[in-house]
Write a protein that holds these residues in place. Structure first.
Motif, short mmCIF file in Angstrom:
data_model
loop_
_atom_site.label_atom_id
_atom_site.label_comp_id
_atom_site.label_asym_id
_atom_site.label_seq_id
_atom_site.Cartn_x
_atom_site.Cartn_y
_atom_site.Cartn_z
N VAL A 62 8.55 5.30 5.01
CA VAL A 62 9.18 5.20 6.32
C VAL A 62 8.13 5.40 7.41
N LEU A 63 8.17 4.56 8.44
CA LEU A 63 7.38 4.75 9.66
C LEU A 63 8.34 5.20 10.75
N SER A 64 8.16 6.39 11.27
CA SER A 64 9.09 6.95 12.24
C SER A 64 8.50 6.93 13.64
N SER A 65 9.18 6.26 14.57
CA SER A 65 8.71 6.24 15.95
C SER A 65 8.93 7.59 16.63
N ALA A 66 9.89 8.38 16.13
CA ALA A 66 10.13 9.71 16.70
C ALA A 66 9.08 10.72 16.25
N TYR A 67 8.49 10.49 15.09
CA TYR A 67 7.43 11.35 14.56
C TYR A 67 6.25 10.45 14.16
N PRO A 68 5.57 9.89 15.16
CA PRO A 68 4.62 8.80 14.91
C PRO A 68 3.37 9.19 14.14
N GLN A 69 3.08 10.47 14.03
CA GLN A 69 1.88 10.90 13.31
C GLN A 69 2.20 11.46 11.92
N ASP A 70 3.47 11.44 11.54
CA ASP A 70 3.87 11.99 10.25
C ASP A 70 3.73 10.96 9.14
N THR A 71 3.31 11.42 7.97
CA THR A 71 3.28 10.60 6.77
C THR A 71 4.45 11.01 5.89
#
Length: 239
Positions: free
Chosen positions: A41-50
């Motif tokens: 998942v690529l999350s725009s709310a948590y843009p630096q999270d893997t």
């Protein structure tokens, strides 16, 4: 408008299904297919999270989950796929198929679309570098020039089950490369799937990704789909 829960129908136009200048006939004989080695998942709310890898990496028949959500314009979850391509492959095609009838979506938008973004082949070759971690910022926000085609293909959601296999963009396969540790790696193709611009919030999509076939010489996490009838989700056909 009330939300609608439906199954999937793939309605891709010829221009979207075949973006190569000269289509190549992918006859079943001599061709093989591979499921993704990475689904994240690529999350725009948590843009630096893997996020965790949800690709099924166990024995053939194991299943993973594909999830895409538009909670709000500022909070979107996109799906990232990475496929490792065996050395010597000459033509590759992204495929979508759902014989398990696993697709579900909920949306206030009639017939919402999924948009497929193609990244440049082998563009994530140094996964040891922080700049190449699979995050929203690294894939879609930073100026890494890794997007090859922002409108690679579209899938229109409909009440009819999507039982027909649909291919997008037959083209050359990536070559093997030497990684940062001096070892040789198979080439890879990567894609991001998001909701199209016509989709309003909140909208959700989910389906099953199923790994089937026999183990290949490439390693424990690389499996070859031997029968199309057993595949489910997004996968690469290579010849």
């Amino acid at each position: 408008m009330p939300a609608m829960t439906s199954k999937l129908l793939v309605l891709a136009s010829t221009a979207l299904a075949l973006v190569a200048a000269s289509p190549i006939d992918l006859a079943p004989r001599g061709c093989h297919s591979l499921t993704a080695s990475v689904i994240q998942v690529l999350s725009s709310a948590y843009p630096q999270d893997t996020r965790d890898n949800t690709a099924p990496l166990a024995a053939p028949g194991s299943e993973g989950t594909i999830a895409i959500n538009n909670f709000s314009p500022e909070n979107r979850n996109l799906a990232f796929f990475r496929f490792e391509i065996p050395t010597g492959s000459t033509c590759c095609e992204l495929n979508f198929w759902d014989p398990l009838e696993s697709v579900n979506y909920d949306s206030p938008t009639p017939n919402p679309t999924l948009n497929i973004i193609a990244l440049k082949p082998n563009s994530l070759s140094d996964l040891s570098s922080p700049d190449y971690l699979i995050t929203y910022n690294n894939i879609l926000s930073r100026n890494l020039s890794i997007i090859d085609n922002a409108s690679f293909g579209q899938i229109k959601l409909n009440a009819t089950i999507g039982t027909n296999r649909t291919g997008f963009g037959v083209g050359a396969c990536p070559e093997s490369y030497v990684n940062s540790l001096g070892g040789t790696e198979w080439g890879h193709l990567a894609y991001v799937v998001e909701f199209g611009e016509n989709v309003t919030s909140p909208t959700s999509f989910s389906m099953t990704d199923r790994r089937t076939g026999v183990k290949t010489p490439g390693g424990e996490k690389r499996w070859d789909i031997s029968q199309f009838a057993e595949a489910n989700g997004f996968f690469i056909t290579h010849c």
